[in-house]
Design a protein around this motif. Structure first.
Motif, PDB file in Angstrom:
ATOM      1  N   ARG A 242      -7.912  -7.839  -9.343  1.00 16.78           N
ATOM      2  CA  ARG A 242      -6.803  -6.943  -9.667  1.00 16.78           C
ATOM      3  C   ARG A 242      -6.978  -5.598  -8.973  1.00 16.78           C
ATOM      4  O   ARG A 242      -6.031  -5.010  -8.463  1.00 16.78           O
ATOM      5  CB  ARG A 242      -6.695  -6.728 -11.184  1.00 16.78           C
ATOM      6  N   ALA A 243      -8.217  -5.089  -8.979  1.00 16.91           N
ATOM      7  CA  ALA A 243      -8.488  -3.800  -8.337  1.00 16.91           C
ATOM      8  C   ALA A 243      -8.208  -3.866  -6.841  1.00 16.91           C
ATOM      9  O   ALA A 243      -7.643  -2.937  -6.253  1.00 16.91           O
ATOM     10  CB  ALA A 243      -9.933  -3.384  -8.594  1.00 16.91           C
ATOM     11  N   GLU A 244      -8.589  -4.970  -6.204  1.00 15.99           N
ATOM     12  CA  GLU A 244      -8.352  -5.107  -4.765  1.00 15.99           C
ATOM     13  C   GLU A 244      -6.861  -5.230  -4.466  1.00 15.99           C
ATOM     14  O   GLU A 244      -6.365  -4.678  -3.480  1.00 15.99           O
ATOM     15  CB  GLU A 244      -9.117  -6.323  -4.239  1.00 15.99           C
ATOM     16  N   LEU A 245      -6.138  -5.950  -5.321  1.00 18.93           N
ATOM     17  CA  LEU A 245      -4.694  -6.060  -5.140  1.00 18.93           C
ATOM     18  C   LEU A 245      -4.027  -4.699  -5.328  1.00 18.93           C
ATOM     19  O   LEU A 245      -3.163  -4.289  -4.552  1.00 18.93           O
ATOM     20  CB  LEU A 245      -4.120  -7.063  -6.143  1.00 18.93           C
ATOM     21  N   LEU A 246      -4.463  -3.972  -6.358  1.00 24.89           N
ATOM     22  CA  LEU A 246      -3.860  -2.690  -6.698  1.00 24.89           C
ATOM     23  C   LEU A 246      -4.149  -1.621  -5.653  1.00 24.89           C
ATOM     24  O   LEU A 246      -3.263  -0.867  -5.244  1.00 24.89           O
ATOM     25  CB  LEU A 246      -4.376  -2.241  -8.066  1.00 24.89           C
ATOM     26  N   LEU A 247      -5.396  -1.565  -5.179  1.00 23.27           N
ATOM     27  CA  LEU A 247      -5.813  -0.483  -4.295  1.00 23.27           C
ATOM     28  C   LEU A 247      -5.648  -0.814  -2.816  1.00 23.27           C
ATOM     29  O   LEU A 247      -5.422   0.080  -2.000  1.00 23.27           O
ATOM     30  CB  LEU A 247      -7.270  -0.116  -4.573  1.00 23.27           C
ATOM     31  N   LEU A 248      -5.781  -2.082  -2.467  1.00 30.50           N
ATOM     32  CA  LEU A 248      -5.786  -2.440  -1.048  1.00 30.50           C
ATOM     33  C   LEU A 248      -4.621  -3.325  -0.644  1.00 30.50           C
ATOM     34  O   LEU A 248      -4.473  -3.654   0.526  1.00 30.50           O
ATOM     35  CB  LEU A 248      -7.101  -3.157  -0.694  1.00 30.50           C
ATOM     36  N   ASN A 249      -3.812  -3.746  -1.626  1.00 33.64           N
ATOM     37  CA  ASN A 249      -2.702  -4.654  -1.349  1.00 33.64           C
ATOM     38  C   ASN A 249      -3.208  -5.978  -0.786  1.00 33.64           C
ATOM     39  O   ASN A 249      -2.581  -6.587   0.075  1.00 33.64           O
ATOM     40  CB  ASN A 249      -1.704  -4.017  -0.378  1.00 33.64           C
ATOM     41  N   THR A 250      -4.371  -6.409  -1.267  1.00 35.26           N
ATOM     42  CA  THR A 250      -5.003  -7.635  -0.786  1.00 35.26           C
ATOM     43  C   THR A 250      -4.629  -8.800  -1.690  1.00 35.26           C
ATOM     44  O   THR A 250      -4.993  -8.821  -2.867  1.00 35.26           O
ATOM     45  CB  THR A 250      -6.537  -7.485  -0.762  1.00 35.26           C
ATOM     46  N   GLN A 251      -3.905  -9.764  -1.151  1.00 35.70           N
ATOM     47  CA  GLN A 251      -3.509 -10.930  -1.921  1.00 35.70           C
ATOM     48  C   GLN A 251      -4.614 -11.984  -1.902  1.00 35.70           C
ATOM     49  O   GLN A 251      -5.296 -12.159  -0.895  1.00 35.70           O
ATOM     50  CB  GLN A 251      -2.226 -11.539  -1.347  1.00 35.70           C
TER      51      GLN A 251
ATOM     52  N   ALA B  12       2.020  -6.595  -6.099  1.00 29.55           N
ATOM     53  CA  ALA B  12       1.535  -5.914  -4.900  1.00 29.55           C
ATOM     54  C   ALA B  12       1.073  -4.517  -5.288  1.00 29.55           C
ATOM     55  O   ALA B  12       1.353  -4.031  -6.387  1.00 29.55           O
ATOM     56  CB  ALA B  12       2.637  -5.834  -3.841  1.00 29.55           C
ATOM     57  N   SER B  13       0.372  -3.885  -4.377  1.00 31.15           N
ATOM     58  CA  SER B  13      -0.056  -2.508  -4.609  1.00 31.15           C
ATOM     59  C   SER B  13       1.156  -1.577  -4.616  1.00 31.15           C
ATOM     60  O   SER B  13       2.082  -1.744  -3.820  1.00 31.15           O
ATOM     61  CB  SER B  13      -1.024  -2.070  -3.512  1.00 31.15           C
ATOM     62  N   PRO B  14       1.158  -0.576  -5.497  1.00 34.65           N
ATOM     63  CA  PRO B  14       2.275   0.379  -5.500  1.00 34.65           C
ATOM     64  C   PRO B  14       2.159   1.434  -4.404  1.00 34.65           C
ATOM     65  O   PRO B  14       3.097   2.204  -4.193  1.00 34.65           O
ATOM     66  CB  PRO B  14       2.155   1.033  -6.883  1.00 34.65           C
ATOM     67  N   LEU B  15       1.023   1.486  -3.700  1.00 37.96           N
ATOM     68  CA  LEU B  15       0.783   2.593  -2.771  1.00 37.96           C
ATOM     69  C   LEU B  15       1.780   2.667  -1.612  1.00 37.96           C
ATOM     70  O   LEU B  15       2.284   3.755  -1.310  1.00 37.96           O
ATOM     71  CB  LEU B  15      -0.653   2.525  -2.245  1.00 37.96           C
ATOM     72  N   PRO B  16       2.095   1.561  -0.908  1.00 38.93           N
ATOM     73  CA  PRO B  16       3.078   1.683   0.182  1.00 38.93           C
ATOM     74  C   PRO B  16       4.436   2.191  -0.301  1.00 38.93           C
ATOM     75  O   PRO B  16       5.040   3.073   0.325  1.00 38.93           O
ATOM     76  CB  PRO B  16       3.160   0.255   0.736  1.00 38.93           C
ATOM     77  N   ALA B  17       4.914   1.637  -1.427  1.00 42.70           N
ATOM     78  CA  ALA B  17       6.210   2.091  -1.957  1.00 42.70           C
ATOM     79  C   ALA B  17       6.129   3.536  -2.425  1.00 42.70           C
ATOM     80  O   ALA B  17       7.086   4.306  -2.281  1.00 42.70           O
ATOM     81  CB  ALA B  17       6.654   1.187  -3.102  1.00 42.70           C
ATOM     82  N   LEU B  18       4.986   3.927  -2.978  1.00 42.59           N
ATOM     83  CA  LEU B  18       4.813   5.300  -3.443  1.00 42.59           C
ATOM     84  C   LEU B  18       4.851   6.279  -2.272  1.00 42.59           C
ATOM     85  O   LEU B  18       5.460   7.352  -2.361  1.00 42.59           O
ATOM     86  CB  LEU B  18       3.489   5.425  -4.195  1.00 42.59           C
ATOM     87  N   PHE B  19       4.214   5.909  -1.174  1.00 44.10           N
ATOM     88  CA  PHE B  19       4.205   6.771   0.018  1.00 44.10           C
ATOM     89  C   PHE B  19       5.628   6.971   0.532  1.00 44.10           C
ATOM     90  O   PHE B  19       6.025   8.079   0.907  1.00 44.10           O
ATOM     91  CB  PHE B  19       3.319   6.144   1.096  1.00 44.10           C
ATOM     92  N   ARG B  20       6.396   5.897   0.513  1.00 48.62           N
ATOM     93  CA  ARG B  20       7.793   5.998   0.945  1.00 48.62           C
ATOM     94  C   ARG B  20       8.608   6.819  -0.045  1.00 48.62           C
ATOM     95  O   ARG B  20       9.474   7.607   0.339  1.00 48.62           O
ATOM     96  CB  ARG B  20       8.378   4.593   1.077  1.00 48.62           C
ATOM     97  N   GLN B  21       8.315   6.661  -1.333  1.00 48.36           N
ATOM     98  CA  GLN B  21       9.066   7.363  -2.375  1.00 48.36           C
ATOM     99  C   GLN B  21       8.907   8.874  -2.280  1.00 48.36           C
ATOM    100  O   GLN B  21       9.835   9.623  -2.599  1.00 48.36           O
ATOM    101  CB  GLN B  21       8.613   6.869  -3.752  1.00 48.36           C
ATOM    102  N   VAL B  22       7.730   9.342  -1.857  1.00 47.85           N
ATOM    103  CA  VAL B  22       7.500  10.790  -1.742  1.00 47.85           C
ATOM    104  C   VAL B  22       7.876  11.301  -0.353  1.00 47.85           C
ATOM    105  O   VAL B  22       7.476  12.399   0.042  1.00 47.85           O
ATOM    106  CB  VAL B  22       6.033  11.147  -2.060  1.00 47.85           C
ATOM    107  N   GLY B  23       8.650  10.515   0.377  1.00 44.39           N
ATOM    108  CA  GLY B  23       9.143  10.951   1.678  1.00 44.39           C
ATOM    109  C   GLY B  23       8.082  10.992   2.750  1.00 44.39           C
ATOM    110  O   GLY B  23       8.158  11.816   3.674  1.00 44.39           O
ATOM    111  N   ASN B  24       7.068  10.120   2.644  1.00 42.61           N
ATOM    112  CA  ASN B  24       5.956  10.080   3.606  1.00 42.61           C
ATOM    113  C   ASN B  24       5.240  11.428   3.706  1.00 42.61           C
ATOM    114  O   ASN B  24       4.686  11.770   4.754  1.00 42.61           O
ATOM    115  CB  ASN B  24       6.442   9.652   4.994  1.00 42.61           C
TER     116      ASN B  24
END
Length: 447
Positions: A325-334, A354-366
């Protein structure tokens, strides 16, 4: 004939309809549904059609805004594009909502960028997938009736007894410069204590003190029951069985979020602060002016996180599942296609696709600066509420271009072993290619 309850202390008594002239037909239909309230309950509905030739229209609008108890915003692309609405009508309404409890009711007329604006912090009458121009005639009338019903409920509700809130002016501060600060809050930048913390927090209080003092301005992640969230600067904080925070919002979206939270009354679901996550029941949220600066004071009852029941599946222990779960959450590793973990990550156990990080980066306008502020708190929320770890020992994010290097170490409480288990992740997560437009924090099964 029934009349609206009178309250001499209540200066705001009117309904104000804010709309674009291009949406005048919708305004007229709404007025028709509000007409019984005007006639039978003597509730004044103000629209700019009441302006007469020769009136000083700007003065009249300002006067109407000053009397507004309920503001109905007819949201469309025309509304959001109007410079006059955004510069002259919305600022006093949002200020009144924050300081005097004016109710903001957005009504979505058509598909627009409403969800991307601070106004989305206010609960709309209809959802973004149900704008009026996509509904049938009967559904439109039903929605407009819901507006009238909501307004009726607001005006007919017994007036709540006002609670006196101290307003501290610069003069008062000067006179009390030698007075001992209130014990209600502990300044986070000067003092940290383990007293009153839940047992789950004691194991990592020391490393968190170091992290907090090194991070500069403190930030807290506030999460609504709807899954909406905002990261807001913290001036003071005290957390035990009750959470008390003095928040100093720095942006209009942060002010709008807190205003919406106060209007809902019990919309707070959880708070993340200093690598700790708390389930909360909101008790009070009000503003105080201190030295010409507005501070929001939040009080909420805290509850311990409820750990979900864990099982061993296909020789995968709960600790092994937590590592995945940690790897999926932090690294987006399936997990590999044939791995039993692939089935576990489908939702039944993980609630993570999937990890929320890519969507989060986009959400804050990169924005690297904003991402560095919000990402650690959002990850802390996920790590706790997915039951991945109970204690966070280390969480470091180094952003470089379209990737982030993560150094994480967390601890799980002893369950299947005699000693706690450590979960570690140290690798790079790619931030490009996000398809989600927003990260909602909930609902998670263990939430």
């Amino acid at each position: 004939m029934k009349r609206a309850p009178k309250n001499a202390a209540l200066a705001r008594t009117d309904i104000f309809i804010s709309y674009s002239q291009r949406d005048k037909a919708w305004m007229e239909r709404l007025k028709m549904h509000l007409k019984p309230l005007e006639r039978d309950f003597k509730i004044n509905v103000w629209v700019d059609t009441k302006l007469r030739s020769g009136d000083k229209w700007r003065v009249e609008i300002e006067s109407a805004l000053a009397k507004t108890r309920v503001a109905i915003l007819l949201i469309s692309s025309n509304f959001l594009a109007s410079d006059f609405i955004n510069s002259d009508e919305l600022p006093p309404l949002l200020k009144a909502a924050a300081k005097e409890g004016t109710i903001i009711l957005p009504l979505l007329l058509s598909t627009s960028a409403f969800s991307l604006t601070p106004l989305s912090e206010f609960q709309a009458v209809n959802g973004p997938d149900q704008p009026l121009d996509l509904l049938s005639e009967g559904q439109v009338n039903q929605t407009l009736f819901q507006v009238a019903k909501r307004v009726h409920e607001i005006f007919m509700a017994p007036a709540k007894k006002a609670v006196a809130r101290p307003v501290v002016t610069s003069t008062a501060v000067a006179k009390k410069a030698t007075t001992k600060p209130s014990a209600a809050f502990v300044e986070t930048s000067k003092k940290t204590t383990t007293r009153g913390l839940p047992k789950a927090d004691l194991a990592t209080a020391a490393p968190k003190r170091a992290a907090a003092s090194a991070s500069g301005t403190q930030q807290a992640l506030l999460v609504k029951r709807s899954g909406e969230w905002e990261v807001i600067p913290v001036h003071h904080a005290k957390i035990g069985k009750q959470l008390e925070m003095a928040l100093r919002p720095a942006t209009p979206s942060q002010v709008a979020f807190l205003t919406g939270l106060r209007q809902s009354g019990d919309g707070l679901a959880s708070v993340v602060f200093r690598w700790h996550s708390y389930r909360c029941t909101q008790q009070d949220l009000h503003t105080v002016t201190e030295n010409n600066r507005e501070t929001w004071h939040l009080a909420a009852d805290t509850q311990e996180l409820i750990a979900r029941t864990e099982v061993t599946y296909s020789n995968l222990t709960p600790d092994m599942q937590a590592q995945a779960r940690a790897e999926l959450l932090l690294l987006n590793t399936q997990p590999p296609e044939q791995s039993p973990m692939r089935w576990l990550s489908s939702g039944r156990f993980n609630d993570l696709a999937a990890s929320p990080l890519p969507a989060l980066f986009r959400q804050v306008g990169n924005s690297p600066t904003r991402f560095k502020q919000v990402a650690p708190l959002v990850l802390t929320w996920f790590l706790h509420f997915t039951n991945t770890v109970q204690h966070i020992l280390r969480l470091s994010l180094t952003l470089k271009g379209q990737s982030v290097t993560i150094d994480f170490e967390g601890q799980r409480e002893a369950s299947h072993r005699d000693a706690p288990t450590t979960v570690r992740v140290n690798c790079v997560c790619l931030l490009a290619g996000a398809t989600d437009t927003a990260v909602l924090l909930g609902p998670i099964r263990s939430y």
